[in-house]
Motif scaffolding. Sequence first.
Motif, PDB file in Angstrom:
ATOM      1  N   ASN A  42     -15.763  20.388 -41.689  1.00  0.00           N
ATOM      2  CA  ASN A  42     -14.673  20.382 -41.213  1.00  0.00           C
ATOM      3  C   ASN A  42     -13.759  21.464 -40.581  1.00  0.00           C
ATOM      4  OD1 ASN A  42     -15.332  17.951 -42.712  1.00  0.00           O
ATOM      5  ND2 ASN A  42     -14.362  17.815 -43.844  1.00  0.00           N
ATOM      6  N   LEU A  43     -13.819  22.387 -40.908  1.00  0.00           N
ATOM      7  CA  LEU A  43     -13.642  23.141 -39.750  1.00  0.00           C
ATOM      8  C   LEU A  43     -13.407  23.678 -38.595  1.00  0.00           C
ATOM      9  CD1 LEU A  43     -12.364  26.342 -42.437  1.00  0.00           C
ATOM     10  CD2 LEU A  43     -10.762  24.774 -41.403  1.00  0.00           C
ATOM     11  N   PHE A  44     -14.799  23.555 -38.627  1.00  0.00           N
ATOM     12  CA  PHE A  44     -15.308  23.921 -37.148  1.00  0.00           C
ATOM     13  C   PHE A  44     -15.221  22.738 -36.497  1.00  0.00           C
ATOM     14  CE2 PHE A  44     -18.842  24.876 -34.484  1.00  0.00           C
ATOM     15  CZ  PHE A  44     -18.924  26.129 -33.744  1.00  0.00           C
ATOM     16  N   GLU A  45     -15.397  21.863 -37.031  1.00  0.00           N
ATOM     17  CA  GLU A  45     -15.331  20.148 -36.349  1.00  0.00           C
ATOM     18  C   GLU A  45     -13.819  20.255 -35.845  1.00  0.00           C
ATOM     19  OE1 GLU A  45     -17.572  17.699 -35.755  1.00  0.00           O
ATOM     20  OE2 GLU A  45     -19.276  18.740 -35.734  1.00  0.00           O
ATOM     21  N   ASP A  46     -13.274  20.491 -36.924  1.00  0.00           N
ATOM     22  CA  ASP A  46     -11.737  19.682 -36.151  1.00  0.00           C
ATOM     23  C   ASP A  46     -11.208  21.082 -35.198  1.00  0.00           C
ATOM     24  OD1 ASP A  46     -11.342  18.494 -38.820  1.00  0.00           O
ATOM     25  OD2 ASP A  46     -10.014  20.407 -39.428  1.00  0.00           O
ATOM     26  N   PHE A  47     -11.940  21.948 -34.885  1.00  0.00           N
ATOM     27  CA  PHE A  47     -11.574  22.198 -33.308  1.00  0.00           C
ATOM     28  C   PHE A  47     -12.857  22.195 -32.052  1.00  0.00           C
ATOM     29  CE2 PHE A  47      -9.173  24.750 -36.328  1.00  0.00           C
ATOM     30  CZ  PHE A  47      -7.577  24.775 -35.768  1.00  0.00           C
ATOM     31  N   VAL A  48     -14.103  21.941 -32.345  1.00  0.00           N
ATOM     32  CA  VAL A  48     -14.982  21.941 -31.799  1.00  0.00           C
ATOM     33  C   VAL A  48     -14.994  21.060 -30.591  1.00  0.00           C
ATOM     34  CG1 VAL A  48     -17.463  21.937 -31.252  1.00  0.00           C
ATOM     35  CG2 VAL A  48     -16.662  23.799 -32.306  1.00  0.00           C
ATOM     36  N   HIS A  49     -15.039  19.555 -31.072  1.00  0.00           N
ATOM     37  CA  HIS A  49     -15.187  18.251 -30.475  1.00  0.00           C
ATOM     38  C   HIS A  49     -14.001  17.754 -29.940  1.00  0.00           C
ATOM     39  CE1 HIS A  49     -19.318  18.053 -31.641  1.00  0.00           C
ATOM     40  NE2 HIS A  49     -19.009  18.639 -32.854  1.00  0.00           N
ATOM     41  N   ARG A  50     -13.766  18.438 -29.061  1.00  0.00           N
ATOM     42  CA  ARG A  50     -12.081  18.552 -28.678  1.00  0.00           C
ATOM     43  C   ARG A  50     -12.718  17.908 -26.777  1.00  0.00           C
ATOM     44  NH1 ARG A  50      -6.955  19.973 -29.849  1.00  0.00           N
ATOM     45  NH2 ARG A  50      -7.039  20.323 -26.889  1.00  0.00           N
ATOM     46  N   PRO A  51     -11.837  16.938 -25.650  1.00  0.00           N
ATOM     47  CA  PRO A  51     -11.906  17.124 -24.765  1.00  0.00           C
ATOM     48  C   PRO A  51     -12.377  18.473 -23.757  1.00  0.00           C
ATOM     49  CG  PRO A  51     -11.018  14.862 -25.254  1.00  0.00           C
ATOM     50  CD  PRO A  51     -10.476  16.314 -26.499  1.00  0.00           C
ATOM     51  N   SER A  52     -11.608  19.178 -24.543  1.00  0.00           N
ATOM     52  CA  SER A  52     -11.339  20.112 -23.257  1.00  0.00           C
ATOM     53  C   SER A  52     -12.073  21.114 -23.469  1.00  0.00           C
ATOM     54  CB  SER A  52     -10.453  20.837 -23.608  1.00  0.00           C
ATOM     55  OG  SER A  52      -9.946  21.190 -24.616  1.00  0.00           O
ATOM     56  N   ILE A  53     -13.704  21.048 -24.084  1.00  0.00           N
ATOM     57  CA  ILE A  53     -14.273  22.178 -24.182  1.00  0.00           C
ATOM     58  C   ILE A  53     -15.816  21.528 -24.199  1.00  0.00           C
ATOM     59  CG2 ILE A  53     -15.627  22.585 -26.550  1.00  0.00           C
ATOM     60  CD1 ILE A  53     -13.185  23.661 -28.057  1.00  0.00           C
ATOM     61  N   GLU A  54     -15.713  20.195 -24.533  1.00  0.00           N
ATOM     62  CA  GLU A  54     -17.318  19.106 -23.955  1.00  0.00           C
ATOM     63  C   GLU A  54     -17.325  19.109 -22.966  1.00  0.00           C
ATOM     64  OE1 GLU A  54     -17.176  15.542 -26.729  1.00  0.00           O
ATOM     65  OE2 GLU A  54     -17.838  17.091 -28.585  1.00  0.00           O
ATOM     66  N   ALA A  55     -16.168  19.484 -21.917  1.00  0.00           N
ATOM     67  CA  ALA A  55     -16.035  18.944 -20.695  1.00  0.00           C
ATOM     68  C   ALA A  55     -15.439  21.036 -19.552  1.00  0.00           C
ATOM     69  CB  ALA A  55     -14.719  18.268 -20.094  1.00  0.00           C
ATOM     70  N   GLY A  56     -15.812  21.459 -20.855  1.00  0.00           N
ATOM     71  CA  GLY A  56     -15.815  22.952 -20.139  1.00  0.00           C
ATOM     72  C   GLY A  56     -14.639  23.193 -19.273  1.00  0.00           C
ATOM     73  N   THR A  57     -13.508  22.595 -19.395  1.00  0.00           N
ATOM     74  CA  THR A  57     -12.364  23.212 -19.226  1.00  0.00           C
ATOM     75  C   THR A  57     -10.882  23.888 -20.080  1.00  0.00           C
ATOM     76  OG1 THR A  57     -11.026  21.254 -20.039  1.00  0.00           O
ATOM     77  CG2 THR A  57     -12.180  21.776 -17.594  1.00  0.00           C
ATOM     78  N   SER A  58     -12.044  24.391 -21.439  1.00  0.00           N
ATOM     79  CA  SER A  58     -11.251  25.270 -22.245  1.00  0.00           C
ATOM     80  C   SER A  58     -10.633  26.537 -21.889  1.00  0.00           C
ATOM     81  CB  SER A  58     -11.701  25.133 -23.956  1.00  0.00           C
ATOM     82  OG  SER A  58     -12.950  25.778 -23.827  1.00  0.00           O
ATOM     83  N   ALA A  59      -9.587  26.979 -22.929  1.00  0.00           N
ATOM     84  CA  ALA A  59     -10.102  29.031 -22.669  1.00  0.00           C
ATOM     85  C   ALA A  59     -11.446  29.665 -22.772  1.00  0.00           C
ATOM     86  CB  ALA A  59      -8.854  29.077 -23.604  1.00  0.00           C
TER      87      ALA A  59
END
Length: 135
Positions: A42-59
């Motif tokens: 759950n720790l990983f899931e809490d942070f990874v499945h964000r629209p910004s990461i999936e869209a490639g617009t994160s840091a």
Amino acid sequence: MIDEPSERLIEQRIRNRIYEILEILADCDAGVDLVGIKGYFNLFEDFVHRPSIEAGTSALSRDERAIVLEIAEFLEAASETNPDFTKAEFIDSDWPGKIAPTAREARALFLRRGLFSEKIEEIEPGRPTAIAAGQ
């Protein structure tokens, strides 16, 4: 009054949290012991499945994003193998041993850039946006 953090600052903090979770995943069985079976997934899931990461617009850089999503696939495959793993069953399954090398590779990739500030917006770690804009 405290200002709300900008979206960029939130993304920087999320990248830093992902790095901390990579530390846990890289520790193999000891990582599972540290956070338990639910925390491990759950720790990983809490942070990874964000629209910004999936869209490639994160840091995350393009390479960081790719390896983080690869680890997410490993975790998903492990979970699908047995959604009701106990901690001991999960360790015995050797999934932590399969995930750890990629987590170590990801951790090294993150450290090439360094970690972002938790307080000021940066274009890259160590390069505040105000300085970069003034160049």
